[in-house]
Design a protein around this motif. Structure first.
Motif, PDB file in Angstrom:
ATOM      1  N   GLU A  37       0.831  -1.205   0.000  1.00  0.00           N
ATOM      2  CA  GLU A  37       0.000   0.000   0.000  1.00  0.00           C
ATOM      3  C   GLU A  37       0.867   1.257   0.000  1.00  0.00           C
ATOM      4  OE1 GLU A  37      -3.214   0.195  -0.516  1.00  0.00           O
ATOM      5  OE2 GLU A  37      -3.198  -1.989  -0.721  1.00  0.00           O
ATOM      6  N   LYS A  40       2.208   1.605  -3.489  1.00  0.00           N
ATOM      7  CA  LYS A  40       1.186   2.135  -4.403  1.00  0.00           C
ATOM      8  C   LYS A  40       1.016   3.638  -4.199  1.00  0.00           C
ATOM      9  CE  LYS A  40      -2.620  -0.426  -4.577  1.00  0.00           C
ATOM     10  NZ  LYS A  40      -3.663  -1.371  -4.075  1.00  0.00           N
ATOM     11  N   GLU A  44       1.528   6.745  -6.807  1.00  0.00           N
ATOM     12  CA  GLU A  44       0.509   7.773  -7.034  1.00  0.00           C
ATOM     13  C   GLU A  44       1.088   9.177  -6.805  1.00  0.00           C
ATOM     14  OE1 GLU A  44      -2.932   9.707  -8.034  1.00  0.00           O
ATOM     15  OE2 GLU A  44      -2.255   7.663  -8.447  1.00  0.00           O
ATOM     16  N   ASN A  90      -0.626  -0.651 -10.449  1.00  0.00           N
ATOM     17  CA  ASN A  90      -1.022  -0.991  -9.075  1.00  0.00           C
ATOM     18  C   ASN A  90      -1.227  -2.489  -8.896  1.00  0.00           C
ATOM     19  OD1 ASN A  90      -1.000   1.554  -7.806  1.00  0.00           O
ATOM     20  ND2 ASN A  90      -2.973   2.108  -8.717  1.00  0.00           N
ATOM     21  N   GLU A  94       0.865  -4.864  -6.265  1.00  0.00           N
ATOM     22  CA  GLU A  94       0.161  -5.653  -5.257  1.00  0.00           C
ATOM     23  C   GLU A  94       0.324  -7.153  -5.482  1.00  0.00           C
ATOM     24  OE1 GLU A  94      -4.240  -5.729  -3.096  1.00  0.00           O
ATOM     25  OE2 GLU A  94      -3.844  -4.413  -4.805  1.00  0.00           O
ATOM     26  N   ALA A 100       7.712   0.094  -7.151  1.00  0.00           N
ATOM     27  CA  ALA A 100       6.945   0.840  -8.144  1.00  0.00           C
ATOM     28  C   ALA A 100       7.742   1.089  -9.421  1.00  0.00           C
ATOM     29  CB  ALA A 100       6.481   2.176  -7.542  1.00  0.00           C
TER      30      ALA A 100
END
Length: 555
Positions: A37, A40, A44, A90, A94, A100
């Motif tokens: 999380e 992610k 973002e 994403n 996950e 990333a």
């Protein structure tokens, strides 16, 4: 406090923190993450930062080149907002618990392959776009910043050296000076520094380590001295020199508005070299008489694809209008050798300085050449634009260029697009063959402009970018000066003028020699205009010219 030594290539004193240039690119490494999380969210945040950067680039491009030229940045924002693209990254973060950067690189490859496999040419072109936006996001995630400088205060920028494509994208408002471990006096880092009027030191070598990041320094671009964490005595000495230089500049400022005329009444054109529309500001601030060299290739180097006709037109038009009727000489595309743009897909050459570059690319890729010529002729309706062609070696090249120009003009007439029918056409004299053929070449064009960096390189067989060849790269060499004299004589016999747009034009120790040889125009960095004006106004060409010529021929 300690001192390291390099070679000064742009004079001046600057004090501030050292900051190492952040270079993007390279292989993206796959690593495992425990908090998907958080990863992610990191993606973002980077995506939002990229969106903000693209919005700023769009606004800047609209102001400089118009909405059509800025459309690329708007399209990139839309791609960054694509839900399939976002969800794909994403899901990979996950599903595989990976970093990333790696997820972005993998999804970018998937999307690029998908676009490239489509039948539609427009969609195929989007493959490069998705790679570009992904590179931007990866750069942000990796700590690489737009403009290469992530600092709240101006810095002394340090690097091994900088490629032309890197210098064009720097945030110049944050640069106090340059220090590089490698490079040469003719590197684009040095040229950029002289254009900006800031100090630069090259050739520091292994002493320039990243351990110096953030340390306070004072650099002297005249002597090549770099004082790290300077003590009080050193600071006082160098800052006193800085104050004296500023006082001299204030004194030279009194020459603004004066003529570039010798004591015996001979007038000389003093113009400026620039690389972008932004560089017009220092030209006007230093009272330049015109633009003697607009390096149009920087429009190509800062793009990820060929700049459109409209994008180029807006850039040339902006410069022409801002110069208010003064001559603006725009050199056509000079890509190749040390100036590379990946989308040209040029073959790797063992000796690129002798290979496919400059006018050779234009004549073998006429569609690229015609696009630029259309933009140039269209912009000629808004100011006194002249067009200059680089790396000429033969008369047939000039005749072919003129044939293509005539075709472009015929197209514009048929489309009822306004342009100046009498745009001056000139060539750069930067090869020995151009000098030897200058009597015939002069009959084909309106002016000559000597590129002394390349002319010296090709005459002396010395690589101008060679880090260890500075003592052999002698632009004062009698062979170079004799070539200048030959070109000047042939220009004047044909009734055309001749200038110098290479770095040598700013060397005031040669100003009297240039005038004796017959040079009519000198195009220099904006900061060199007023010192050159001062030198010209102190010369009486009736006194020493014949002796200078006699000495030149007897050396």
């Amino acid at each position: 406090m300690y001192t390291i030594q390099g070679k000064g290539v742009s004079k001046g004193v600057a004090d501030g923190p050292i900051y190492f240039y952040r270079r993007g690119g390279g292989e993206v490494v796959k690593t495992a993450v425990s908090d998907v999380e958080a990863e992610k969210k990191r993606f973002e945040d980077a995506r939002q930062t990229a969106m903000q950067q693209l919005a700023e680039l769009y606004d800047k491009a609209v102001a400089e080149v118009g909405e059509e030229g800025a459309a690329l940045f708007e399209a990139h924002q839309m791609m960054l907002d694509d839900l399939d693209y976002i969800d794909g990254i994403n899901d990979m973060i996950e599903g595989e618990s990976i970093n990333a950067e790696y997820a972005v690189s993998q999804i970018a490859e998937q999307f690029a392959e998908m676009f490239a496999s489509m039948d539609d040419a427009y969609m195929q072109a989007r493959a490069a776009d998705v790679k570009d936006i992904s590179t931007r996001v990866i750069g942000i995630l990796s700590g690489v910043v737009a403009g290469g400088i992530d600092s709240d205060v101006p810095v002394i920028l340090a690097s091994d050296d900088l490629a032309p494509s890197e210098t064009v994208q720097l945030d110049k408002s944050k640069i106090l000076g340059f220090v590089t471990s490698g490079g040469s006096g003719n590197s684009h880092t040095a040229i950029l520094a002289r254009t900006m009027g800031i100090p630069a030191i090259i050739g520091i070598g292994d002493a320039l380590t990243e351990g110096l990041e953030g340390k306070s320094a004072i650099i002297d671009g005249s002597t090549g001295e770099v004082a790290i964490d300077p003590d009080q005595i050193t600071s006082q000495r160098l800052l006193k020199k800085q104050a004296e230089e500023r006082a001299l500049k204030a004194l030279l400022d009194q020459l603004k508005g004066k003529e570039n005329v010798t004591l015996d009444g001979r007038k000389v054109m003093v113009y400026c070299n620039i690389g972008s529309p932004d560089d017009v500001d220092p030209v006007l601030a230093n009272d330049g008489g015109g633009i003697g060299l607009f390096r149009s290739e920087f429009l190509y180097l800062q793009n990820d694809d060929y700049p459109t006709e409209e994008q180029q037109f807006q850039a040339y038009k902006t410069v022409a209008e801002r110069m208010g009727g003064k001559r603006v000489i725009i050199r056509t595309l000079d890509i190749g050798a040390d100036k590379q743009a990946d989308y040209f897909q040029l073959d790797k050459e063992e000796n690129p300085a002798m290979g496919l570059r400059a006018i050779r690319i234009c004549l073998t890729r006429p569609e690229v050449f015609k696009t630029q010529l259309r933009a140039l002729y269209r912009a000629s309706a808004y100011g006194k634009i002249a067009i200059m062609f680089p790396m000429i070696t033969s008369v047939w090249e000039v005749q072919e260029i003129k044939r293509i120009c005539d075709g472009v003009k015929a197209e514009l007439r048929a489309e009822e697009i306004p342009f100046n029918e009498n745009v001056e056409l000139g060539i750069m004299i930067e090869t020995p063959s151009a000098v030897m053929m200058s009597d015939r070449l002069a009959k084909e064009v309106d002016f000559f402009s000597v590129g002394t960096n390349d002319l010296t390189q090709y005459t002396l067989a010395v690589d101008r970018q060679g880090n260890n060849l500075d003592k052999f790269f002698d632009s004062h060499h009698p062979a170079v000066l004799r070539m200048l004299k030959m070109a000047a004589e042939n220009a004047h016999k044909a009734g055309i003028w001749i200038g110098i747009c290479g770095e040598l034009g700013a060397d005031v120790s040669l100003t009297e020699t240039f005038l004796a040889i017959g040079i009519d125009e000198l195009s220099v960095s904006p900061a060199s205009v007023l010192p050159l004006r001062s030198a010209i106004r102190s010369i009486d060409t009736t006194k020493n010219s014949q002796k200078i010529l006699d000495d030149l021929l007897s050396d």
